[in-house]
Motif scaffolding. Sequence first.
Motif, PDB file in Angstrom:
ATOM      1  N   LEU A 190       6.296  28.384 -25.422  1.00 36.32           N
ATOM      2  CA  LEU A 190       6.139  27.775 -26.810  1.00 36.32           C
ATOM      3  C   LEU A 190       5.062  28.416 -27.813  1.00 36.32           C
ATOM      4  O   LEU A 190       5.170  28.567 -28.857  1.00 36.32           O
ATOM      5  CB  LEU A 190       5.508  26.207 -26.686  1.00 36.32           C
ATOM      6  N   GLN A 191       3.935  28.855 -27.239  1.00 35.18           N
ATOM      7  CA  GLN A 191       2.819  29.565 -28.030  1.00 35.18           C
ATOM      8  C   GLN A 191       3.588  31.028 -28.495  1.00 35.18           C
ATOM      9  O   GLN A 191       3.459  31.266 -29.589  1.00 35.18           O
ATOM     10  CB  GLN A 191       1.794  29.717 -27.209  1.00 35.18           C
ATOM     11  N   LEU A 192       4.310  31.630 -27.548  1.00 35.21           N
ATOM     12  CA  LEU A 192       4.936  32.854 -28.148  1.00 35.21           C
ATOM     13  C   LEU A 192       6.074  32.711 -28.976  1.00 35.21           C
ATOM     14  O   LEU A 192       6.014  33.619 -30.010  1.00 35.21           O
ATOM     15  CB  LEU A 192       5.500  33.546 -26.856  1.00 35.21           C
ATOM     16  N   THR A 193       6.753  31.520 -28.965  1.00 33.21           N
ATOM     17  CA  THR A 193       7.715  31.352 -29.881  1.00 33.21           C
ATOM     18  C   THR A 193       7.238  31.256 -31.367  1.00 33.21           C
ATOM     19  O   THR A 193       7.856  31.748 -32.303  1.00 33.21           O
ATOM     20  CB  THR A 193       8.517  29.796 -29.701  1.00 33.21           C
ATOM     21  N   SER A 194       6.006  30.686 -31.620  1.00 33.76           N
ATOM     22  CA  SER A 194       5.328  30.365 -32.692  1.00 33.76           C
ATOM     23  C   SER A 194       4.965  31.569 -33.313  1.00 33.76           C
ATOM     24  O   SER A 194       5.073  31.788 -34.470  1.00 33.76           O
ATOM     25  CB  SER A 194       4.288  29.401 -32.813  1.00 33.76           C
ATOM     26  N   ILE A 195       4.582  32.615 -32.623  1.00 35.47           N
ATOM     27  CA  ILE A 195       4.060  33.961 -33.183  1.00 35.47           C
ATOM     28  C   ILE A 195       5.210  34.730 -33.360  1.00 35.47           C
ATOM     29  O   ILE A 195       4.783  35.861 -34.239  1.00 35.47           O
ATOM     30  CB  ILE A 195       2.977  34.729 -32.220  1.00 35.47           C
TER      31      ILE A 195
ATOM     32  N   SER B 188       5.692  35.145 -13.454  1.00 35.95           N
ATOM     33  CA  SER B 188       5.143  33.880 -12.992  1.00 35.95           C
ATOM     34  C   SER B 188       4.329  33.373 -13.851  1.00 35.95           C
ATOM     35  O   SER B 188       3.747  32.146 -13.806  1.00 35.95           O
ATOM     36  CB  SER B 188       4.689  33.772 -11.609  1.00 35.95           C
ATOM     37  N   THR B 189       3.666  34.230 -14.686  1.00 37.61           N
ATOM     38  CA  THR B 189       2.442  33.876 -15.573  1.00 37.61           C
ATOM     39  C   THR B 189       2.967  33.026 -16.640  1.00 37.61           C
ATOM     40  O   THR B 189       2.344  32.191 -17.318  1.00 37.61           O
ATOM     41  CB  THR B 189       1.935  35.038 -16.116  1.00 37.61           C
ATOM     42  N   TYR B 190       4.339  32.838 -16.754  1.00 39.92           N
ATOM     43  CA  TYR B 190       4.794  31.862 -17.877  1.00 39.92           C
ATOM     44  C   TYR B 190       4.793  30.348 -17.208  1.00 39.92           C
ATOM     45  O   TYR B 190       4.913  29.464 -18.083  1.00 39.92           O
ATOM     46  CB  TYR B 190       6.321  32.057 -18.088  1.00 39.92           C
ATOM     47  N   GLY B 191       4.562  30.168 -15.822  1.00 41.92           N
ATOM     48  CA  GLY B 191       4.167  28.825 -15.359  1.00 41.92           C
ATOM     49  C   GLY B 191       5.375  27.932 -14.884  1.00 41.92           C
ATOM     50  O   GLY B 191       5.282  26.722 -14.553  1.00 41.92           O
ATOM     51  N   THR B 192       6.651  28.535 -14.845  1.00 43.58           N
ATOM     52  CA  THR B 192       7.647  27.833 -14.583  1.00 43.58           C
ATOM     53  C   THR B 192       8.527  28.530 -13.293  1.00 43.58           C
ATOM     54  O   THR B 192       8.610  29.827 -13.193  1.00 43.58           O
ATOM     55  CB  THR B 192       8.898  27.279 -15.657  1.00 43.58           C
ATOM     56  N   ILE B 193       9.295  27.691 -12.473  1.00 43.00           N
ATOM     57  CA  ILE B 193      10.014  28.215 -11.348  1.00 43.00           C
ATOM     58  C   ILE B 193      11.173  29.111 -12.093  1.00 43.00           C
ATOM     59  O   ILE B 193      11.362  30.245 -11.516  1.00 43.00           O
ATOM     60  CB  ILE B 193      10.530  27.188 -10.528  1.00 43.00           C
ATOM     61  N   GLY B 194      11.673  28.702 -13.116  1.00 40.52           N
ATOM     62  CA  GLY B 194      12.774  29.478 -13.815  1.00 40.52           C
ATOM     63  C   GLY B 194      12.476  30.529 -14.106  1.00 40.52           C
ATOM     64  O   GLY B 194      13.396  31.764 -14.316  1.00 40.52           O
ATOM     65  N   GLN B 195      11.142  30.847 -14.644  1.00 41.21           N
ATOM     66  CA  GLN B 195      10.832  32.208 -15.089  1.00 41.21           C
ATOM     67  C   GLN B 195      10.401  33.103 -14.103  1.00 41.21           C
ATOM     68  O   GLN B 195      10.078  34.404 -14.391  1.00 41.21           O
ATOM     69  CB  GLN B 195       9.459  31.821 -16.217  1.00 41.21           C
ATOM     70  N   VAL B 196      10.586  32.620 -12.897  1.00 35.96           N
ATOM     71  CA  VAL B 196      10.455  33.665 -11.802  1.00 35.96           C
ATOM     72  C   VAL B 196      11.741  33.870 -11.030  1.00 35.96           C
ATOM     73  O   VAL B 196      12.356  35.067 -11.013  1.00 35.96           O
ATOM     74  CB  VAL B 196       9.622  32.984 -10.598  1.00 35.96           C
TER      75      VAL B 196
ATOM     76  N   GLU C 248      12.579  20.830 -15.035  1.00 38.12           N
ATOM     77  CA  GLU C 248      11.465  21.538 -15.493  1.00 38.12           C
ATOM     78  C   GLU C 248      11.057  21.202 -16.875  1.00 38.12           C
ATOM     79  O   GLU C 248      12.107  21.393 -17.718  1.00 38.12           O
ATOM     80  CB  GLU C 248      11.512  23.208 -15.082  1.00 38.12           C
ATOM     81  N   LYS C 249       9.844  21.106 -17.291  1.00 42.96           N
ATOM     82  CA  LYS C 249       9.559  21.199 -18.581  1.00 42.96           C
ATOM     83  C   LYS C 249       9.511  22.700 -19.110  1.00 42.96           C
ATOM     84  O   LYS C 249       9.112  23.612 -18.405  1.00 42.96           O
ATOM     85  CB  LYS C 249       8.221  20.659 -18.750  1.00 42.96           C
ATOM     86  N   ILE C 250       9.469  22.803 -20.389  1.00 42.50           N
ATOM     87  CA  ILE C 250       9.422  24.112 -20.802  1.00 42.50           C
ATOM     88  C   ILE C 250       7.833  24.814 -21.069  1.00 42.50           C
ATOM     89  O   ILE C 250       6.946  23.905 -20.876  1.00 42.50           O
ATOM     90  CB  ILE C 250       9.956  23.939 -22.460  1.00 42.50           C
ATOM     91  N   SER C 251       7.914  26.156 -20.741  1.00 49.37           N
ATOM     92  CA  SER C 251       6.882  26.738 -20.608  1.00 49.37           C
ATOM     93  C   SER C 251       5.705  26.490 -21.691  1.00 49.37           C
ATOM     94  O   SER C 251       6.373  26.811 -22.836  1.00 49.37           O
ATOM     95  CB  SER C 251       6.989  28.231 -20.068  1.00 49.37           C
ATOM     96  N   ASN C 252       4.554  26.056 -21.632  1.00 50.70           N
ATOM     97  CA  ASN C 252       3.616  26.187 -22.776  1.00 50.70           C
ATOM     98  C   ASN C 252       3.096  27.280 -23.254  1.00 50.70           C
ATOM     99  O   ASN C 252       3.149  27.599 -24.394  1.00 50.70           O
ATOM    100  CB  ASN C 252       2.218  25.312 -22.216  1.00 50.70           C
TER     101      ASN C 252
END
Length: 233
Positions: A117-122, A176-184, A110-114
């Motif tokens: 990444l956005q949240l990491t920056s804020i 699941s709003t993070y968009g990856t299977i791992g985040q579920v 899996e690729k990292i959730s976009n």
Amino acid sequence: MRINGKYSIGILLTFVLLAAVMLYAFPVIRMATGIQHITASSFSLSRLGILSVLLIVFLYSFFIEKGPFLLKEEKKYSIGFYIKAVIGLYLVCTIGGAFINVLLQFLLQEKISNKLLQLTSIFKNNYFLIIFTCLTAGVVEEFLMRGYIQPRVEKIYSSPLLGVIVSALLFGILHSTYGTIGQVIVPFFIGAVFAMFYKKYSNIKILIICHFMFDLVSLMIMNSMDFKHLSVF
């Protein structure tokens, strides 16, 4: 309406409101403020939306169900038990979650959730936002998932196991709003561990503390890492 019917509506209301906040908070904030990207300010507003869900469900339990918000009476334990329980839960969730992440990475790559990444920056060096986020997540998610939903499912179906599974499943789906299977799957695992603990020990405060600590350590590690290394974490 019979009490089980009120419980069913309350469970549905809780899930729908949480899902709505997680899905539509940022679009609504964008429309109201004109802020096009996720910022510290817009994220803080979204957390207030999540806190408002807790307030609405609390009012529902008080005025419609006409009963206590927490159906399970809080059991008291020693400080030593609190410390051992928080550390034990943290280690189980951390080690188990890491194993699941590694397995999913090996199987699915899996690729990292976009969104992540956005949240990491804020969150970068914004320690107030980190603490505020961890506090709202710990309080709201534990009160609603374990404190409110789990015992009501158990009461409706006379099944402690179903209470554990449903609360953990809803907890995973909401991530699941993070968009990856791992985040579920990982939140489902953590939700199941927390639900089993709550079933046995009936103490929501320990779960709130552990949830807060788990998120705080995770965000602090993310805060100290370069983006290019985030996928490993």
